[in-house]
Design an enzyme around this catalytic site. Structure first.
Site, PDB file in Angstrom:
ATOM      1  N   ALA A 225      -9.583 -36.358 -15.797  1.00  0.00           N
ATOM      2  CA  ALA A 225      -8.669 -37.424 -15.376  1.00  0.00           C
ATOM      3  C   ALA A 225      -9.364 -38.558 -14.628  1.00  0.00           C
ATOM      4  CB  ALA A 225      -7.535 -36.832 -14.529  1.00  0.00           C
TER       5      ALA A 225
ATOM      6  N   GLN B  50     -14.758 -26.389 -22.480  1.00  0.00           N
ATOM      7  CA  GLN B  50     -15.291 -27.237 -21.411  1.00  0.00           C
ATOM      8  C   GLN B  50     -15.965 -26.416 -20.318  1.00  0.00           C
ATOM      9  OE1 GLN B  50     -12.184 -27.478 -22.699  1.00  0.00           O
ATOM     10  NE2 GLN B  50     -11.427 -29.587 -22.661  1.00  0.00           N
TER      11      GLN B  50
ATOM     12  N   ASP C 143      -4.790 -32.843 -13.545  1.00  0.00           N
ATOM     13  CA  ASP C 143      -4.668 -34.135 -14.214  1.00  0.00           C
ATOM     14  C   ASP C 143      -3.472 -34.922 -13.700  1.00  0.00           C
ATOM     15  OD1 ASP C 143      -6.515 -34.454 -16.919  1.00  0.00           O
ATOM     16  OD2 ASP C 143      -6.276 -32.395 -16.250  1.00  0.00           O
TER      17      ASP C 143
ATOM     18  N   ASN D  85      -2.691 -29.243 -15.654  1.00  0.00           N
ATOM     19  CA  ASN D  85      -4.135 -29.083 -15.791  1.00  0.00           C
ATOM     20  C   ASN D  85      -4.395 -28.478 -17.166  1.00  0.00           C
ATOM     21  OD1 ASN D  85      -6.786 -29.316 -14.553  1.00  0.00           O
ATOM     22  ND2 ASN D  85      -6.847 -27.091 -14.556  1.00  0.00           N
TER      23      ASN D  85
END
Length: 526
Positions: free
Chosen positions: A52, A199, A240, A250
């Protein structure tokens, strides 16, 4: 370990946005040179730039690129504003879940009337501010973790990537992990792989390795079992978008981790700057969650791993309800959703980890203190190394605050009261049986399970107006805690909550305390 890396993962150089391409890590650390808004939009959509705060910075620099592209020749009035605003809307549309992106784009756009140079200066100042904010944020979060878990080096579970790749610089939750590692408080980081784009295993693991912090990558589905086996001390995640009530969006998988952490009494902390909070969003129901490309699920390394044509649901985020979150940490404040929310009048814990631990360590002694009665002896519980401290930490997390003072009742209430006072830093006052306190006292009857007594507190020990937590070990008939509550009222203070480790159902204690919020950790049949 080495010092935490602080280099920015994106910035401005010679008329271009320079950014680390997160898609190629961990095999290749490649930088992108983006000179058009189209390139920035593609980089955000394909997750070459993700996280973000990072996409907010990319959006601001994207506005700067557009402003420069539509600038008028020297000496003429600048008239490219409408085209820049159209580009700004395209940039915002690439990430509807993250509130940062819209704010970053609109902040840069706010300088549009001053020309392209002012837009670029605003984007660069945002990068500097994010670095300063994240440094404050990570120190505050690390301080909180140390206060909650002071005893030993920690095993920390993470989800997704919240380091400098996600934030542009320093990091949020991962920045806090690196800060804790620099303080020698990290035994190991358990890195959730974060499917389908990995990620965690690609980016978080890479950053931890770069910093020299011990870690293991774990399959997302294995995290609940790790928590159940006592292999996780704390969960740290980013966000986020955060609603006014604390509901948090999130990366998908966060909600499930929060549920399991709450079940096992593991602190679950959200670490995010205040710009993540959306004041126009009352709760998480209004958060738009984007669906991503089905091939992220059906393919792995370019190879089809699902039946051809398989239908796919691939949400980029989920929304964790605030009551599952231990604390939300920003650069300026720590928010406690479980405490700040008006509590139910009575809160009793079922067979969670704390309840199971307590029950396993109790011994039933029949015909004590009188024939026909049975006492739950807690000697083994108090003798268990670290147990009282863990239970005090659980009470400190669960009770609603703020608490100005702890009032512990004689005798075993003193033990939990002292542990809570040490944990919270609150002053401790003792309520004792009649005749044991010197000087003027307030006194009230105390109806016990097996008789009557009188309970006293020294006059002046409680300050009028204080919010007092009344503490005992066992709630049976409720007479002792009710007497403690009367002493609080006689002193001009007020009961914030009553707490006991064990509640014996069927003896009317909960009903007698109907006028006060109540927290117990373990319920047993009398």
């Amino acid at each position: 370990m080495t010092a935490p890396p602080t280099a920015a993962s994106l910035g401005w150089e010679d008329g271009a946005l320079i950014a680390v391409d997160q898609r190629t890590l961990p095999h290749v650390c490649r930088t992108l040179r983006l000179t058009t808004v189209d390139q920035v939009v593609d980089a955000v959509r394909t997750l070459a730039i993700r996280g973000a705060p990072a996409i907010a910075l990319a959006g601001a620099f994207g506005v700067a690129l557009s402003a420069a592209a539509h600038a008028s020749p020297a000496g003429e009035a600048w008239a490219g504003g409408e085209r820049v605003r159209a580009d700004a809307e395209r940039l915002v549309s690439t990430g509807p879940t993250a509130v940062h992106l819209a704010r970053g784009v609109r902040r840069a756009l706010g300088r549009l009337g001053e020309g392209p140079g002012a837009v670029l200066a605003e984007a660069q100042s945002m990068l500097d501010e994010y670095a300063a904010t994240n440094r404050m944020l990570t120190r505050r979060a690390a301080d909180l973790v140390e206060s909650l878990l002071p005893e030993r080096p920690l095993r920390i579970l993470t989800h997704s990537d919240t380091g400098r790749f996600a934030t542009g610089t320093v990091g949020t939750a991962l920045g806090a992990v690196l800060e804790l590692a620099a303080r020698r408080r990290v035994a190991e980081v358990l890195v959730g792989e974060t499917r389908p784009l990995l990620q965690g295993s690609r980016l978080t693991a890479w950053e931890l390795g770069e910093a020299g912090v011990p870690y293991r990558v774990v399959a997302d589905a294995a995290a609940p079992a790790l928590m159940s086996r006592g292999m996780v001390d704390c969960v740290l995640v980013g966000a986020d978008r955060i609603a006014v009530n604390g509901d948090t969006a999130n990366r998908t998988g966060t909600y499930g981790l929060a549920v399991v952490a709450a079940h096992h009494d593991i602190p679950f902390l959200v670490v995010a700057p205040e710009c993540t909070w959306d004041p126009g969003l009352p709760d998480g129901a209004g958060i738009v969650v984007e669906d991503r490309d089905a091939q992220e699920v059906t393919h792995f390394g370019g190879t089809l791993v699902a039946p051809p044509g398989a239908a796919v649901h691939n949400p980029a985020f989920d929304v964790t309800p605030a009551p599952l979150i231990t604390a939300l940490v920003s650069e300026n404040a720590t928010h406690w959703p479980r405490r700040d929310k008006p509590p139910a009048r009575h809160t009793a814990r079922g067979k969670g980890a704390a309840a199971r631990d307590i029950e396993a360590l109790l011994t039933i002694v029949p015909d004590h203190p009188l024939p026909g009665l049975a006492v739950r002896d807690m000697v083994r519980l108090y003798a268990e190394p670290g147990m009282l401290g863990r239970l005090a930490a659980r009470v400190a997390r669960e009770c609603h605050g703020p608490i100005d003072r702890i009032l512990a009742v004689e005798a075993r209430g003193f033990l939990l009261g002292a542990a809570l006072a040490a944990r919270t830093g609150s002053p401790l006052t003792l309520a004792r049986r009649a005749g044991r306190l010197p000087g003027p006292v307030h006194e009230t009857p105390n109806a016990l399970t097996y008789g009557t007594s009188r309970l006293q507190v020294q006059k002046g020990a409680l300050i009028p107006g204080e919010r007092v937590l009344c503490v005992d070990d066992v709630l049976a008939t409720g007479g002792t805690l009710l007497a403690a509550a009367r002493l609080v009222a006689m002193s001009g203070a007020r009961v914030q909550q009553c707490v006991a480790l064990v509640e014996l159902r069927g003896l009317g204690g909960r009903e007698r305390l109907a006028g006060h919020p109540l927290l117990t950790l373990c319920e047993l049949t009398a």
